[in-house]
Design an enzyme around this catalytic site. Structure first.
Site, short mmCIF file in Angstrom:
data_model
loop_
_atom_site.label_atom_id
_atom_site.label_comp_id
_atom_site.label_asym_id
_atom_site.label_seq_id
_atom_site.Cartn_x
_atom_site.Cartn_y
_atom_site.Cartn_z
CE LYS A 5 1.38 -12.37 2.09
NZ LYS A 5 0.76 -11.56 3.05
NE ARG A 11 0.55 -5.13 0.95
CZ ARG A 11 2.31 -5.35 0.35
NH1 ARG A 11 2.29 -6.64 0.15
NH2 ARG A 11 2.99 -4.77 0.53
#
Length: 275
Positions: A221, A255
């Site tokens: 991210k 995740r």
């Protein structure tokens, strides 16, 4: 700490890995990467072989300012992949990443074991009743606004206090609808500044007060690659570092795009505490 996935109990006492399978053309890291059904199936096979306990299938990119995708488009993208993966990997635990109740309903009827909702039911009032009706585990994430507007909503007096209140309210609503297996996701990168993301990660252990499994979704991210002034494809090392911090602060589920490395984080972290 277990969840019931269509009759199969998944024990989250030992942290597990959820592998990401995007069937979208515009996801920030792997959008459009799998150009054929064979490539999708090879990726699923690889993630399962590397130790993924869950495969999370998404057909709507929720990155900031992502293009709107209609329900029909989402279903068209999703169903082909979901049905194909279920057929080839009948024993795999499959999650579907959607905030739409109708997409969730059709997905469950076609083999999804878990619903992963970035909006915790707040973008579709029918979501909680649908999940409750089918008795599947439910992942609820913290977010304000929509994927298109969420970065306009980053003002908090006390973000962790407000997050805990948010989850308390959403969990109560879910319980009222008969949802028994719930996982919470703090939503790194959703309605949060860079500084807020790191503050939450550093204090992730405070979510233990909710007495629910915690999912950490940090994989490649912007809080990693912007901090390091690199690109998402260079952010695997940073992802592993922050996954390790997540585990040290109580995360039960990672995740990720890169399953092998996340499994190694879990093994090494467990070895550290066992010794």
């Amino acid at each position: 700490m277990t969840i019931n996935c269509n009759g199969r109990l998944l024990d989250l006492t030992v942290p597990k890995v959820m592998g990401i399978l995007n069937c979208t053309p515009n996801s920030f890291f792997d959008g459009g990467k799998y150009g054929s059904q064979n490539e999708l199936l090879k990726q699923v096979e690889k993630m399962l072989a590397e130790g993924a306990a869950i495969i999370d299938i998404g057909a709507y990119s929720s990155q900031p300012q992502a293009d709107f995708v209609s329900e029909a488009q989402e279903l068209e993208r999703l169903m082909t992949t979901l049905i194909m993966v279920r057929k080839h990997f009948p024993d795999a635990i499959l999650s579907v990443d959607t905030f739409r109740a109708e997409v969730a309903r059709i997905s469950i009827e076609n083999g999804a074991d878990i619903i992963n909702d970035i909006a915790a039911g707040k973008l579709d009032e029918k979501m909680l009743p649908v999940v409750g009706h089918y008795k599947v585990p439910y992942i609820m994430m913290h977010m304000q606004g929509t994927p298109q507007t969420m970065q306009q909503f980053t003002n908090y007096d006390d973000i962790l206090h407000e997050m805990i209140y948010y989850f308390s309210e959403r969990v109560a609503s879910a319980r009222e609808q008969g949802i028994t297996d719930i996982i919470i996701d703090p939503g790194f990168g959703f309605s949060k500044t860079m500084e807020q993301n790191y503050h939450i990660l550093n204090n992730l252990h405070l979510l233990k007060i909710l007495e629910l499994p915690v999912l950490s979704a940090l994989s490649r991210k912007s809080m990693i690659y912007k901090m390091l002034n690199i690109t998402p494809d260079m952010a695997l090392n940073g992802t592993s570092v922050l996954n390790t911090v997540s585990l040290q602060n109580g995360a039960h589920l990672l995740r990720v795009h890169d399953v092998k490395e996340a499994v190694e984080c879990i093994k090494l972290t467990r070895a550290l505490y066992e010794n």
